[in-house]
Design a protein around this motif. Sequence first.
Motif, PDB file in Angstrom:
ATOM      1  N   ALA A 130     -31.933 -18.195  27.249  1.00  0.00           N
ATOM      2  CA  ALA A 130     -33.127 -18.971  26.953  1.00  0.00           C
ATOM      3  C   ALA A 130     -33.565 -18.847  25.510  1.00  0.00           C
ATOM      4  N   SER A 131     -33.158 -19.807  24.753  1.00  0.00           N
ATOM      5  CA  SER A 131     -33.806 -19.957  23.457  1.00  0.00           C
ATOM      6  C   SER A 131     -35.178 -20.576  23.759  1.00  0.00           C
ATOM      7  N   LEU A 133     -36.438 -23.368  22.866  1.00  0.00           N
ATOM      8  CA  LEU A 133     -36.339 -24.771  23.253  1.00  0.00           C
ATOM      9  C   LEU A 133     -35.749 -24.922  24.648  1.00  0.00           C
ATOM     10  N   GLU A 134     -34.759 -24.075  24.915  1.00  0.00           N
ATOM     11  CA  GLU A 134     -34.140 -24.120  26.238  1.00  0.00           C
ATOM     12  C   GLU A 134     -35.138 -23.737  27.305  1.00  0.00           C
ATOM     13  N   LEU A 137     -37.120 -26.652  28.090  1.00  0.00           N
ATOM     14  CA  LEU A 137     -36.374 -27.596  28.935  1.00  0.00           C
ATOM     15  C   LEU A 137     -36.289 -27.112  30.381  1.00  0.00           C
ATOM     16  N   HIS A 138     -36.051 -25.808  30.526  1.00  0.00           N
ATOM     17  CA  HIS A 138     -35.971 -25.267  31.882  1.00  0.00           C
ATOM     18  C   HIS A 138     -37.286 -25.413  32.613  1.00  0.00           C
TER      19      HIS A 138
END
Lengths: 196, 303
Positions: A130-131, A133-134, A137-138
């Motif tokens: 998990a960046s 941004l990710e 999104l998640h």
Amino acid sequence: MQRELSPPRAVQPGERIRDDSQLVQSLRQREPAAFEKLVLAYQHRVFSIALRMLGDRGEAEEMAQEVFLRVHRSIREFRGEARLSTWLYAITSRLCLNRLKSPGRARRVGEGALARIADAHANPAAALEASELEAVLHRAIAGLDEQQRIVVVLRDLHGLDYEEIAAALDLPLGTVRSRLHRARVELKNRVEAFLA
Amino acid sequence: MNCHEAREFFSAKADDLLTSEQESIVDGHLRGCPGCRGEWERFSRTLVLLHGVREARAPAGFAARVIRAAERQPWHRRLFRVLSVPLHVRLPVEAAALVLVSTLAFFLYRQTPELERAVEPPTPAVTAPAAPPPGESPDSERLDAKASPAPQETLPPSEAREGALRDIKEKDRPVAKQEPAPPEGPAVADRQGAEREARKSAGARSESKLAARAQGPFHLVGRLKPRDRDALDSQLSDVVKQLGGILVRDADRVRAGSIVEVVVSREAYPRLEARLRQIGQFTVETRARTFPDRLRVALRIVE
């Protein structure tokens, strides 16, 4: 207008197992090596779909294991009309949706999983993936309605084409298209809201 | 085409599913509509982000766990798998198991006088009860002796009993020799045949009873360390004779390492124990909770 979109990642032809029919034949003959090959080839994809749908690593692992055991048990029922991967995704999707429908399950996805993903740094395994941004999104994916979520997961995260998704979910093609479009618009709105 | 219609095509446009005609219409609208153009840019950027999401990895060892779970097979298949273990693994395991079982069997044999006696050949020093009266089979005599313990209190000396045992064997031997004799006639042959069968079965019963008595359970097992090893045999023989019991040796003479059996009446046992303590150092190893009228005592002679 110039197209800027990259194709969904998992549709790369090289990633697929090309010798499906041979593998299916070996699976039907209960060859341990064939089952091992299947698990090794699809373990991450099946686990990933289960994780995106259920939002819990432990539950996703349990679900992914159940998927492979079902394939092992019922490979003789596979008629070969669709690709083996499509059949595998169909089982995964159906099991995940059934799990989400089970009593007392709704809260976990909506709140528990969302909170866990949002607090990704508390979980080392999740932190790896998990960046910032990710993570956004998640969160956005986890907030989608489950019928929309499975379509987005299969199409945009795992690269299945529309026909495969329709076959896996046993839905008309038009329904897949409309659900996917609504899901993407919803995602865009959520991501914008998170990043604003 | 209005804005709503154009935006409905975004997904299909992103997946390159529009016909060339549809695509030119949508692109034409986007060129003339800044709102829809901005909306398309945000839409496509979201998809780019989405397609860049990394696939989650299954936990370490997941595949192995799944394969193991799928391999839980019926018992006959699991048995077959065990049996088909490679020789370089199976042989050492089997050898170790063999050594273990042999060691256990050896210690069990050494610790149990009954087993030790069971594997030895019948000893000539076995003392037998009194000689049967004429016309009575040795088997019926032994049955009577077993049924009524009183006459056994006055058993004859062991030498006489050995003679009786010899008589029994003598009687059995000619029967076996007569078997190949040619028949002399139908009636005579029938009679001789019946006699032969009767003697043979009586002899077999007699020997099997003798063997059974020798292998029955002991009511007491003790260890005797004699003071005078040379006199032990005669001392033991005298004691048993005086108590009206039976002495069964495992060799011609009782010596260190021997295991002897003494059969005495329950009433005579305290005297036997007292006399054994005079002969040497006597220790009771195991003892039945209750004694029958006649008890069997195993004595391990040690140095």
